[in-house]
Design a protein around this motif. Structure first.
Motif, PDB file in Angstrom:
ATOM      1  N   GLN A 190     -21.099  12.729 -35.357  1.00 51.50           N
ATOM      2  CA  GLN A 190     -21.743  11.581 -34.754  1.00 51.50           C
ATOM      3  C   GLN A 190     -23.030  12.010 -34.065  1.00 51.50           C
ATOM      4  O   GLN A 190     -23.086  13.074 -33.436  1.00 51.50           O
ATOM      5  N   ILE A 191     -24.049  11.176 -34.196  1.00 45.48           N
ATOM      6  CA  ILE A 191     -25.338  11.425 -33.563  1.00 45.48           C
ATOM      7  C   ILE A 191     -25.619  10.283 -32.586  1.00 45.48           C
ATOM      8  O   ILE A 191     -25.519   9.104 -32.943  1.00 45.48           O
ATOM      9  N   TYR A 192     -25.989  10.650 -31.363  1.00 49.11           N
ATOM     10  CA  TYR A 192     -26.385   9.674 -30.338  1.00 49.11           C
ATOM     11  C   TYR A 192     -27.907   9.715 -30.198  1.00 49.11           C
ATOM     12  O   TYR A 192     -28.497  10.795 -30.072  1.00 49.11           O
ATOM     13  N   TYR A 193     -28.516   8.566 -30.194  1.00 45.99           N
ATOM     14  CA  TYR A 193     -29.968   8.506 -30.008  1.00 45.99           C
ATOM     15  C   TYR A 193     -30.305   7.298 -29.132  1.00 45.99           C
ATOM     16  O   TYR A 193     -29.617   6.285 -29.133  1.00 45.99           O
ATOM     17  N   THR A 194     -31.375   7.440 -28.379  1.00 51.17           N
ATOM     18  CA  THR A 194     -31.786   6.396 -27.432  1.00 51.17           C
ATOM     19  C   THR A 194     -33.141   5.833 -27.845  1.00 51.17           C
ATOM     20  O   THR A 194     -34.059   6.588 -28.211  1.00 51.17           O
ATOM     21  N   VAL A 195     -33.258   4.497 -27.764  1.00 53.13           N
ATOM     22  CA  VAL A 195     -34.503   3.806 -28.102  1.00 53.13           C
ATOM     23  C   VAL A 195     -34.881   2.910 -26.931  1.00 53.13           C
ATOM     24  O   VAL A 195     -34.044   2.132 -26.427  1.00 53.13           O
ATOM     25  N   ASN A 196     -36.114   3.038 -26.485  1.00 57.97           N
ATOM     26  CA  ASN A 196     -36.648   2.166 -25.429  1.00 57.97           C
ATOM     27  C   ASN A 196     -37.351   0.974 -26.086  1.00 57.97           C
ATOM     28  O   ASN A 196     -38.313   1.151 -26.844  1.00 57.97           O
ATOM     29  N   ASN A 197     -36.865  -0.247 -25.773  1.00 60.37           N
ATOM     30  CA  ASN A 197     -37.378  -1.466 -26.406  1.00 60.37           C
ATOM     31  C   ASN A 197     -37.982  -2.397 -25.344  1.00 60.37           C
ATOM     32  O   ASN A 197     -37.511  -2.444 -24.199  1.00 60.37           O
ATOM     33  N   THR A 198     -38.980  -3.108 -25.769  1.00 57.15           N
ATOM     34  CA  THR A 198     -39.631  -4.096 -24.896  1.00 57.15           C
ATOM     35  C   THR A 198     -39.755  -5.402 -25.658  1.00 57.15           C
ATOM     36  O   THR A 198     -40.399  -5.455 -26.724  1.00 57.15           O
ATOM     37  N   ILE A 199     -39.139  -6.457 -25.102  1.00 61.05           N
ATOM     38  CA  ILE A 199     -39.188  -7.783 -25.730  1.00 61.05           C
ATOM     39  C   ILE A 199     -40.135  -8.664 -24.905  1.00 61.05           C
ATOM     40  O   ILE A 199     -39.878  -8.941 -23.716  1.00 61.05           O
ATOM     41  N   LYS A 200     -41.214  -9.100 -25.529  1.00 53.84           N
ATOM     42  CA  LYS A 200     -42.196  -9.977 -24.876  1.00 53.84           C
ATOM     43  C   LYS A 200     -42.122 -11.357 -25.528  1.00 53.84           C
ATOM     44  O   LYS A 200     -42.922 -11.698 -26.401  1.00 53.84           O
ATOM     45  N   ASP A 201     -41.120 -12.092 -25.118  1.00 52.33           N
ATOM     46  CA  ASP A 201     -40.909 -13.433 -25.684  1.00 52.33           C
ATOM     47  C   ASP A 201     -40.355 -14.334 -24.576  1.00 52.33           C
ATOM     48  O   ASP A 201     -39.352 -14.003 -23.928  1.00 52.33           O
ATOM     49  N   ASN A 202     -41.014 -15.483 -24.350  1.00 47.99           N
ATOM     50  CA  ASN A 202     -40.626 -16.373 -23.254  1.00 47.99           C
ATOM     51  C   ASN A 202     -39.231 -16.957 -23.460  1.00 47.99           C
ATOM     52  O   ASN A 202     -38.437 -17.037 -22.515  1.00 47.99           O
ATOM     53  N   ASN A 203     -38.912 -17.370 -24.672  1.00 54.92           N
ATOM     54  CA  ASN A 203     -37.594 -17.962 -24.923  1.00 54.92           C
ATOM     55  C   ASN A 203     -36.479 -16.945 -24.687  1.00 54.92           C
ATOM     56  O   ASN A 203     -35.453 -17.265 -24.062  1.00 54.92           O
ATOM     57  N   THR A 204     -36.686 -15.724 -25.161  1.00 49.81           N
ATOM     58  CA  THR A 204     -35.670 -14.689 -24.946  1.00 49.81           C
ATOM     59  C   THR A 204     -35.559 -14.351 -23.474  1.00 49.81           C
ATOM     60  O   THR A 204     -34.447 -14.138 -22.952  1.00 49.81           O
ATOM     61  N   TYR A 205     -36.686 -14.339 -22.789  1.00 53.65           N
ATOM     62  CA  TYR A 205     -36.667 -14.051 -21.346  1.00 53.65           C
ATOM     63  C   TYR A 205     -35.882 -15.117 -20.596  1.00 53.65           C
ATOM     64  O   TYR A 205     -35.093 -14.811 -19.689  1.00 53.65           O
ATOM     65  N   ASN A 206     -36.068 -16.383 -20.955  1.00 57.36           N
ATOM     66  CA  ASN A 206     -35.346 -17.476 -20.301  1.00 57.36           C
ATOM     67  C   ASN A 206     -33.845 -17.391 -20.587  1.00 57.36           C
ATOM     68  O   ASN A 206     -33.020 -17.656 -19.703  1.00 57.36           O
ATOM     69  N   ILE A 207     -33.503 -17.020 -21.842  1.00 63.33           N
ATOM     70  CA  ILE A 207     -32.077 -16.918 -22.197  1.00 63.33           C
ATOM     71  C   ILE A 207     -31.408 -15.831 -21.368  1.00 63.33           C
ATOM     72  O   ILE A 207     -30.263 -15.973 -20.931  1.00 63.33           O
ATOM     73  N   CYS A 208     -32.116 -14.766 -21.105  1.00 65.81           N
ATOM     74  CA  CYS A 208     -31.527 -13.644 -20.382  1.00 65.81           C
ATOM     75  C   CYS A 208     -31.497 -13.866 -18.865  1.00 65.81           C
ATOM     76  O   CYS A 208     -30.668 -13.260 -18.170  1.00 65.81           O
ATOM     77  N   THR A 209     -32.391 -14.708 -18.349  1.00 67.93           N
ATOM     78  CA  THR A 209     -32.500 -14.841 -16.887  1.00 67.93           C
ATOM     79  C   THR A 209     -31.870 -16.109 -16.338  1.00 67.93           C
ATOM     80  O   THR A 209     -31.500 -16.150 -15.157  1.00 67.93           O
ATOM     81  N   TRP A 210     -31.773 -17.143 -17.112  1.00 67.27           N
ATOM     82  CA  TRP A 210     -31.210 -18.389 -16.586  1.00 67.27           C
ATOM     83  C   TRP A 210     -29.716 -18.229 -16.391  1.00 67.27           C
ATOM     84  O   TRP A 210     -28.960 -17.825 -17.289  1.00 67.27           O
ATOM     85  N   SER A 211     -29.286 -18.612 -15.214  1.00 67.57           N
ATOM     86  CA  SER A 211     -27.863 -18.505 -14.901  1.00 67.57           C
ATOM     87  C   SER A 211     -27.043 -19.627 -15.517  1.00 67.57           C
ATOM     88  O   SER A 211     -25.819 -19.514 -15.646  1.00 67.57           O
ATOM     89  N   LYS A 212     -27.669 -20.749 -15.851  1.00 62.47           N
ATOM     90  CA  LYS A 212     -26.946 -21.870 -16.434  1.00 62.47           C
ATOM     91  C   LYS A 212     -26.450 -21.546 -17.864  1.00 62.47           C
ATOM     92  O   LYS A 212     -25.514 -22.187 -18.336  1.00 62.47           O
TER      93      LYS A 212
END
Length: 262
Positions: A190-212
């Protein structure tokens, strides 16, 4: 008269028979010497032909003669019935050598013949999520797992790993690693690897931050290539997979990994 003639004939005949066949002055080395075959079986007797300037045959054990000027060219004749021309078990030895060569060749082909190397994306091991409200953007640091199965009878070296992470159709992260690992013969790793990702999308940001919103999952598409080196040649293997990341929680607890491929 007849008695006188008969007497003369008898005297002449006696003189002829008493005359030696070879001249007494003839050298001893020029007299013909009969000889027989070397193995002494008596089936092929040899008789030497008289010749001038001859010497003892160096390969005939002193039997027979050959010309002096060809002493270094001629050798003794071996009779056709000599056992040295008919070695025993010749066919057996030749057949045994052929069988051994075929067996060794078959074993070498069987063990050295290249077989498949299976690479499977095993999913997400852990993730770290942070938010940047000023942009807005989501930073995902994901640690993923690859399962490698080596079906060869020799070890392989994993020399390069290249991975891209996509969200919908946008590349949000890349990673490249060299000199990764070594997988033994008929082994799994097994190989473990790490990837740093950045999502710049308003809809995705709202889905992740809205508590409702109760479900805060982001679908990521993993694509990559694995470069393996074995027996003097390299091979590139591609893999891909999909995984969900909970972007609401700050961290994702590592979960059990998929089993290795058979």
């Amino acid at each position: 008269m007849e008695k006188i003639i008969s007497k003369l004939r008898s005297v002449a005949h006696e003189k002829y028979e008493s005359k030696p066949l070879l001249d007494k002055d003839e050298p001893e080395e020029e007299k013909a010497t009969p000889y027989v075959s070397i193995n002494g079986n008596g089936y092929l007797p040899y008789v030497e032909v008289e010749s001038h300037g001859s010497t003892v045959c160096p390969t005939c054990q002193g039997i027979g003669r050959i010309p002096k000027d060809r002493e270094k060219e001629l050798v003794a004749l071996i009779p056709y019935s000599d056992q040295r021309l008919k070695p025993r078990r010749t066919k057996l030895y030749v057949s045994l050598a052929v069988v051994i060569c075929l067996l060794l060749s078959s074993l070498a082909i069987f063990f050295l013949f290249p077989r498949s190397i299976v690479v499977v994306h095993a999913g997400l091991n852990s993730s770290v999520v942070t938010f940047a409200a000023s942009l807005p953007s989501i930073n995902l640091s994901t640690t993923n797992v690859l399962n490698i199965s080596n079906r060869n009878f020799h070890e392989i070296d994993v020399t390069q790993l290249d991975v891209e992470v996509l969200h919908v159709t946008t590349v949000i992260g890349k990673t490249s690693t060299g000199d990764v690992t070594t997988v033994g013969s008929l082994g799994n790793k097994q190989i473990y690897y790490t990837v740093n990702n950045t999502i710049k999308d308003n809809n995705t940001y709202n889905i992740c931050t809205w508590s409702k919103i109760k479900v805060h999952n982001v679908l990521l598409h993993i694509q990559g290539t694995l470069t393996c080196f074995s027996l003097g040649h390299s091979e590139q293997l591609s893999f891909d997979g999909y995984q969900y990341v909970d972007c609401r929680s700050n961290t994702t607890v590592p979960h059990s990994l998929n089993q290795l491929p058979p």
